[in-house]
Design a protein around this motif. Structure first.
Motif, PDB file in Angstrom:
ATOM      1  N   TRP A 110      32.873   4.398  51.427  1.00 59.82           N
ATOM      2  CA  TRP A 110      31.551   4.625  52.022  1.00 59.82           C
ATOM      3  C   TRP A 110      30.641   3.430  51.765  1.00 59.82           C
ATOM      4  CZ3 TRP A 110      30.510  10.159  49.719  1.00 59.82           C
ATOM      5  CH2 TRP A 110      31.363  11.092  50.324  1.00 59.82           C
ATOM      6  N   VAL A 111      30.709   2.906  50.535  1.00 62.51           N
ATOM      7  CA  VAL A 111      29.898   1.741  50.166  1.00 62.51           C
ATOM      8  C   VAL A 111      30.278   0.555  51.046  1.00 62.51           C
ATOM      9  CG1 VAL A 111      29.488   0.041  48.346  1.00 62.51           C
ATOM     10  CG2 VAL A 111      29.457   2.485  47.795  1.00 62.51           C
ATOM     11  N   ASP A 112      31.572   0.277  51.155  1.00 66.62           N
ATOM     12  CA  ASP A 112      32.051  -0.872  51.927  1.00 66.62           C
ATOM     13  C   ASP A 112      31.692  -0.763  53.405  1.00 66.62           C
ATOM     14  OD1 ASP A 112      33.099  -1.885  49.578  1.00 66.62           O
ATOM     15  OD2 ASP A 112      35.160  -1.259  50.018  1.00 66.62           O
ATOM     16  N   ARG A 113      31.631   0.460  53.927  1.00 70.60           N
ATOM     17  CA  ARG A 113      31.319   0.674  55.340  1.00 70.60           C
ATOM     18  C   ARG A 113      29.815   0.849  55.594  1.00 70.60           C
ATOM     19  NH1 ARG A 113      36.069   2.946  54.160  1.00 70.60           N
ATOM     20  NH2 ARG A 113      37.838   2.538  55.503  1.00 70.60           N
ATOM     21  N   GLY A 114      29.037   0.875  54.521  1.00 70.63           N
ATOM     22  CA  GLY A 114      27.589   1.006  54.682  1.00 70.63           C
ATOM     23  C   GLY A 114      27.121   2.427  54.957  1.00 70.63           C
ATOM     24  N   THR A 147      20.515  20.109  44.263  1.00 72.36           N
ATOM     25  CA  THR A 147      21.147  19.055  43.462  1.00 72.36           C
ATOM     26  C   THR A 147      20.478  17.720  43.725  1.00 72.36           C
ATOM     27  OG1 THR A 147      23.264  20.212  43.519  1.00 72.36           O
ATOM     28  CG2 THR A 147      23.323  17.870  42.985  1.00 72.36           C
ATOM     29  N   LEU A 148      20.174  17.457  44.975  1.00 70.81           N
ATOM     30  CA  LEU A 148      19.557  16.182  45.339  1.00 70.81           C
ATOM     31  C   LEU A 148      18.136  16.047  44.805  1.00 70.81           C
ATOM     32  CD1 LEU A 148      20.809  15.864  48.996  1.00 70.81           C
ATOM     33  CD2 LEU A 148      21.528  14.507  47.033  1.00 70.81           C
ATOM     34  N   LYS A 149      17.431  17.149  44.664  1.00 72.65           N
ATOM     35  CA  LYS A 149      16.044  17.088  44.170  1.00 72.65           C
ATOM     36  C   LYS A 149      15.965  16.546  42.748  1.00 72.65           C
ATOM     37  CE  LYS A 149      14.043  20.751  46.951  1.00 72.65           C
ATOM     38  NZ  LYS A 149      13.459  22.085  46.933  1.00 72.65           N
ATOM     39  N   HIS A 150      17.017  16.732  41.962  1.00 71.83           N
ATOM     40  CA  HIS A 150      17.012  16.322  40.558  1.00 71.83           C
ATOM     41  C   HIS A 150      17.898  15.102  40.325  1.00 71.83           C
ATOM     42  CE1 HIS A 150      14.816  19.948  39.789  1.00 71.83           C
ATOM     43  NE2 HIS A 150      15.743  20.631  40.412  1.00 71.83           N
ATOM     44  N   ALA A 151      18.031  14.290  41.345  1.00 73.61           N
ATOM     45  CA  ALA A 151      18.908  13.131  41.270  1.00 73.61           C
ATOM     46  C   ALA A 151      18.233  11.958  40.565  1.00 73.61           C
ATOM     47  CB  ALA A 151      19.288  12.703  42.686  1.00 73.61           C
ATOM     48  N   PRO A 152      19.006  11.168  39.841  1.00 68.21           N
ATOM     49  CA  PRO A 152      18.466   9.912  39.308  1.00 68.21           C
ATOM     50  C   PRO A 152      18.239   8.955  40.479  1.00 68.21           C
ATOM     51  CG  PRO A 152      20.808  10.056  38.880  1.00 68.21           C
ATOM     52  CD  PRO A 152      20.402  11.370  39.481  1.00 68.21           C
ATOM     53  N   PRO A 153      17.342   7.972  40.347  1.00 69.17           N
ATOM     54  CA  PRO A 153      17.049   7.092  41.485  1.00 69.17           C
ATOM     55  C   PRO A 153      18.218   6.200  41.901  1.00 69.17           C
ATOM     56  CG  PRO A 153      15.798   6.430  39.534  1.00 69.17           C
ATOM     57  CD  PRO A 153      16.492   7.706  39.193  1.00 69.17           C
ATOM     58  N   PHE A 200      28.322   8.064  40.806  1.00 66.14           N
ATOM     59  CA  PHE A 200      27.908   8.819  41.988  1.00 66.14           C
ATOM     60  C   PHE A 200      29.060   9.687  42.482  1.00 66.14           C
ATOM     61  CE2 PHE A 200      27.420   9.236  46.617  1.00 66.14           C
ATOM     62  CZ  PHE A 200      26.164   9.814  46.687  1.00 66.14           C
ATOM     63  N   ALA A 201      30.265   9.112  42.509  1.00 65.43           N
ATOM     64  CA  ALA A 201      31.447   9.874  42.926  1.00 65.43           C
ATOM     65  C   ALA A 201      31.643  11.097  42.037  1.00 65.43           C
ATOM     66  CB  ALA A 201      32.685   8.983  42.907  1.00 65.43           C
ATOM     67  N   VAL A 244      20.316   6.407  45.259  1.00 65.71           N
ATOM     68  CA  VAL A 244      20.333   7.855  45.418  1.00 65.71           C
ATOM     69  C   VAL A 244      19.011   8.347  46.015  1.00 65.71           C
ATOM     70  CG1 VAL A 244      20.628  10.065  44.239  1.00 65.71           C
ATOM     71  CG2 VAL A 244      21.946   8.082  43.490  1.00 65.71           C
ATOM     72  N   GLU A 245      17.914   7.761  45.616  1.00 66.09           N
ATOM     73  CA  GLU A 245      16.618   8.187  46.135  1.00 66.09           C
ATOM     74  C   GLU A 245      16.529   7.984  47.644  1.00 66.09           C
ATOM     75  OE1 GLU A 245      12.977   9.913  46.288  1.00 66.09           O
ATOM     76  OE2 GLU A 245      14.405   9.927  44.632  1.00 66.09           O
ATOM     77  N   LEU A 246      16.944   6.827  48.130  1.00 67.25           N
ATOM     78  CA  LEU A 246      16.931   6.571  49.572  1.00 67.25           C
ATOM     79  C   LEU A 246      17.939   7.469  50.279  1.00 67.25           C
ATOM     80  CD1 LEU A 246      15.968   5.028  52.035  1.00 67.25           C
ATOM     81  CD2 LEU A 246      17.575   3.200  51.438  1.00 67.25           C
ATOM     82  N   PHE A 247      19.102   7.658  49.690  1.00 65.45           N
ATOM     83  CA  PHE A 247      20.124   8.536  50.262  1.00 65.45           C
ATOM     84  C   PHE A 247      19.590   9.961  50.384  1.00 65.45           C
ATOM     85  CE2 PHE A 247      24.201  10.976  49.563  1.00 65.45           C
ATOM     86  CZ  PHE A 247      24.736  10.708  50.803  1.00 65.45           C
ATOM     87  N   ARG A 248      18.948  10.444  49.334  1.00 62.34           N
ATOM     88  CA  ARG A 248      18.349  11.785  49.348  1.00 62.34           C
ATOM     89  C   ARG A 248      17.325  11.891  50.465  1.00 62.34           C
ATOM     90  NH1 ARG A 248      13.922  14.400  47.878  1.00 62.34           N
ATOM     91  NH2 ARG A 248      12.854  12.520  47.227  1.00 62.34           N
ATOM     92  N   HIS A 249      16.475  10.886  50.577  1.00 62.15           N
ATOM     93  CA  HIS A 249      15.445  10.883  51.614  1.00 62.15           C
ATOM     94  C   HIS A 249      16.079  10.934  53.008  1.00 62.15           C
ATOM     95  CE1 HIS A 249      11.573  10.043  53.415  1.00 62.15           C
ATOM     96  NE2 HIS A 249      12.134   9.062  54.099  1.00 62.15           N
ATOM     97  N   GLN A 250      17.129  10.153  53.227  1.00 65.04           N
ATOM     98  CA  GLN A 250      17.803  10.137  54.525  1.00 65.04           C
ATOM     99  C   GLN A 250      18.423  11.491  54.836  1.00 65.04           C
ATOM    100  OE1 GLN A 250      20.560   6.905  53.998  1.00 65.04           O
ATOM    101  NE2 GLN A 250      19.049   5.355  54.641  1.00 65.04           N
ATOM    102  N   LEU A 251      19.047  12.111  53.852  1.00 60.88           N
ATOM    103  CA  LEU A 251      19.669  13.415  54.082  1.00 60.88           C
ATOM    104  C   LEU A 251      18.640  14.487  54.392  1.00 60.88           C
ATOM    105  CD1 LEU A 251      22.421  13.490  51.325  1.00 60.88           C
ATOM    106  CD2 LEU A 251      22.745  13.189  53.778  1.00 60.88           C
ATOM    107  N   LEU A 252      17.526  14.466  53.674  1.00 57.33           N
ATOM    108  CA  LEU A 252      16.491  15.470  53.913  1.00 57.33           C
ATOM    109  C   LEU A 252      15.817  15.269  55.263  1.00 57.33           C
ATOM    110  CD1 LEU A 252      14.948  15.721  50.334  1.00 57.33           C
ATOM    111  CD2 LEU A 252      16.508  17.321  51.458  1.00 57.33           C
ATOM    112  N   GLU A 253      15.703  14.032  55.734  1.00 54.48           N
ATOM    113  CA  GLU A 253      15.151  13.765  57.058  1.00 54.48           C
ATOM    114  C   GLU A 253      16.065  14.295  58.150  1.00 54.48           C
ATOM    115  OE1 GLU A 253      14.462   9.621  57.651  1.00 54.48           O
ATOM    116  OE2 GLU A 253      12.433   9.730  56.843  1.00 54.48           O
TER     117      GLU A 253
END
Length: 69
Positions: free
Chosen positions: A39-43, A10-16, A23-24, A58-67
C-alpha cells in the motif's frame, strides 16, 4: 482487508504517525506486513519520511477515511 473495515472508534484514538510495520500490527495485519508495504509503495496510504523511516501519516489517513463516509 478493506479500508472500510477499520472501525471509526479505533481511528479516533490513533497516534498521529506510525512506522508502517507497527501500522500493519495496529490494523490487524501483523502477520502480513508486506501487504501494508505494498500500500505504501503504491501510494494507497499517506506517508512521510522521518530520516530513513517510512511512517504512515495516520492522522491524514483517518481524516481521508472519515471524509469518504
Amino acid at each position: 482487508m478493506d479500508f472500510q473495515e477499520l472501525e471509526t472508534e479505533t481511528l479516533k484514538h490513533a497516534p498521529p504517525v506510525l512506522p508502517w510495520v507497527k501500522f500493519a500490527e495496529w490494523i490487524g495485519l501483523g502477520d502480513e506486513p508486506k501487504v501494508v508495504r505494498g500500500w505504501v509503495d503504491r501510494g494507497y496510504v499517506p506517508t512521510l519520511r522521518i530520516g530513513k523511516r517510512v511512517m504512515i501519516n495516520v492522522e491524514l489517513f483517518r481524516h481521508q477515511l472519515l471524509e469518504d463516509e
